[in-house]
Motif scaffolding. Structure first.
Motif, PDB file in Angstrom:
ATOM      1  N   SER A   1       0.828  -1.204   0.000  1.00  0.00           N
ATOM      2  CA  SER A   1       0.000   0.000   0.000  1.00  0.00           C
ATOM      3  C   SER A   1       0.860   1.251   0.000  1.00  0.00           C
ATOM      4  N   ARG A   2       1.960   1.214   0.729  1.00  0.00           N
ATOM      5  CA  ARG A   2       2.857   2.368   0.745  1.00  0.00           C
ATOM      6  C   ARG A   2       3.491   2.587  -0.622  1.00  0.00           C
ATOM      7  N   GLU A   3       3.783   1.500  -1.315  1.00  0.00           N
ATOM      8  CA  GLU A   3       4.341   1.618  -2.660  1.00  0.00           C
ATOM      9  C   GLU A   3       3.369   2.320  -3.599  1.00  0.00           C
ATOM     10  N   ARG A   4       2.071   2.099  -3.395  1.00  0.00           N
ATOM     11  CA  ARG A   4       1.069   2.760  -4.244  1.00  0.00           C
ATOM     12  C   ARG A   4       0.948   4.250  -3.926  1.00  0.00           C
ATOM     13  N   GLN A   5       1.424   4.668  -2.754  1.00  0.00           N
ATOM     14  CA  GLN A   5       1.344   6.068  -2.322  1.00  0.00           C
ATOM     15  C   GLN A   5      -0.104   6.557  -2.293  1.00  0.00           C
TER      16      GLN A   5
END
Length: 359
Positions: free
Chosen positions: A144-148
């Protein structure tokens, strides 16, 4: 009107060319028809129909605005989990209610393996994620963090202050359950736990509990034992059985617990699902609940009120957790949101003082 040979789906540019107008005028016909003369509107719409143009892609329009008006609910559980598990059904009801009230869609994101999970999270067309962190929490959070995109974790005992969380205090809720039984006079207990490590079941040690991958399972044991120790109960003598929340492993745990020379008079079940399976087994063995054994569950799913006997449980506001998670995504302003919602002890017919009270 120009005739155009299309080798692919017609576009707004093709409609404009066919109608003999600018692309801007054609766009206004579909998006701002009130500013276009009636005869021009009719010509553009006739051209669109003749070439098979179905109108602007709403997905493209939302993307251009920076919003797709949908929330992803992500888990590493199989997709069927959302429909089969009592807790998940109530949670999804709350999420759906909040999304409906705000005109927002829902996308269920699950996967059969790690590679598929990464693909699904990276390609989900959503404005943010609600992470159903039963297991695989760290991986879901990383993706989820990678998707920002904004994301909210449910029921995840992380100390990460940079992550939004909506859930309950599992330690406090479990303490209430154990305290209730101890106040009734019970002194012999057994814990029927959810998984501490994925796929593992059987008798568990406190070392295994403390090393658990799943924080809810760990924290509920801690809550039970804190309350029992306050009553002078030696928790070293309280067996902990790790289950897969299914009939086979719950029954195996109970077989072992009641083979003891001093079987428990009280069962602390970490979920209502486990508790309901325990009620079935106890009935099959001719043990009366609550006369012979008291049982307390955890969650407060609808089925707990209609079991025989009705189940005493720790009710958490499952639907409210789902609703608040949706609002945390929709109202995201760049910060984090950490909410803890109170649980409630609901006393029903599955608990009573032990037959031979020990003081």
């Amino acid at each position: 009107m120009a005739k155009i040979d299309f080798g692919k789906a017609p576009t707004l540019h093709d409609v404009a060319k066919a109608a003999g107008v600018s692309k801007g005028t054609a766009s206004n016909v579909f998006n701002r028809p009130d500013i276009v003369r009636e005869e021009v509107r009719e010509r553009v719409l006739k051209a669109a129909k003749s070439i098979g143009y179905r109108g602007p892609d709403p997905k493209g329009r939302m993307l251009s605005a920076g919003k797709v008006n949908a929330i992803g609910v992500a888990t590493v559980e199989p997709l069927s989990y959302f429909f089969e598990d009592p807790y998940a059904r109530v949670l999804m009801a709350g999420i759906t209610e909040a999304c409906d009230a705000n005109g927002t869609g829902i996308s269920l994101v699950s996967a059969a393996n790690e590679e598929e999970l990464a693909w699904n999270v990276h390609n989900a067309l959503v404005d943010g994620f609600i992470l159903f962190c039963l297991k695989g929490a760290e991986r879901l959070i990383a993706l989820s963090r990678e998707r920002q995109l904004p994301f909210v974790a449910l029921d995840f005992g992380s100390e990460d202050e940079g992550m939004s969380v909506v859930g309950i205090d599992n330690i406090e809720g479990a303490s209430r359950a154990a305290r209730h039984l101890a106040e009734l006079g019970h002194r012999r207990f057994a814990v029927l736990a959810m998984e501490f490590i994925e796929g593992r079941s059987g008798r568990a040690t406190m070392e295994q509990v403390n090393a658990a991958s799943y924080s809810a399972s760990r924290d509920r044991v801690k809550g039970y034992f804190e309350a029992l120790e306050a009553f002078g109960i030696d928790t070293n003598n309280v067996p902990i059985f790790e289950t897969l929340s299914d009939r086979e492993t719950v029954q195996s745990a109970l077989e072992e617990a009641f083979a003891s020379p001093s079987p428990p008079t009280a069962i602390l079940a970490q979920s209502d699902r486990i508790a309901l399976l325990a009620l079935d087994w106890l009935k099959e063995k001719g043990l009366s609940v609550p006369a012979d054994v008291s049982v307390v569950g955890f969650d407060g799913v609808p089925e707990s009120a209609t079991s025989t006997p009705p189940l005493t449980t720790i009710r958490q506001p499952i639907a409210e957790i789902g609703r608040r998670a949706v609002l945390a995504i929709l109202n995201h302003s760049g910060g984090t949101r950490r909410e803890r919602i109170d649980t409630e002890l609901v006393v029903r017919g599955s608990t009573a003082p032990p037959r031979d009270r020990e003081d």
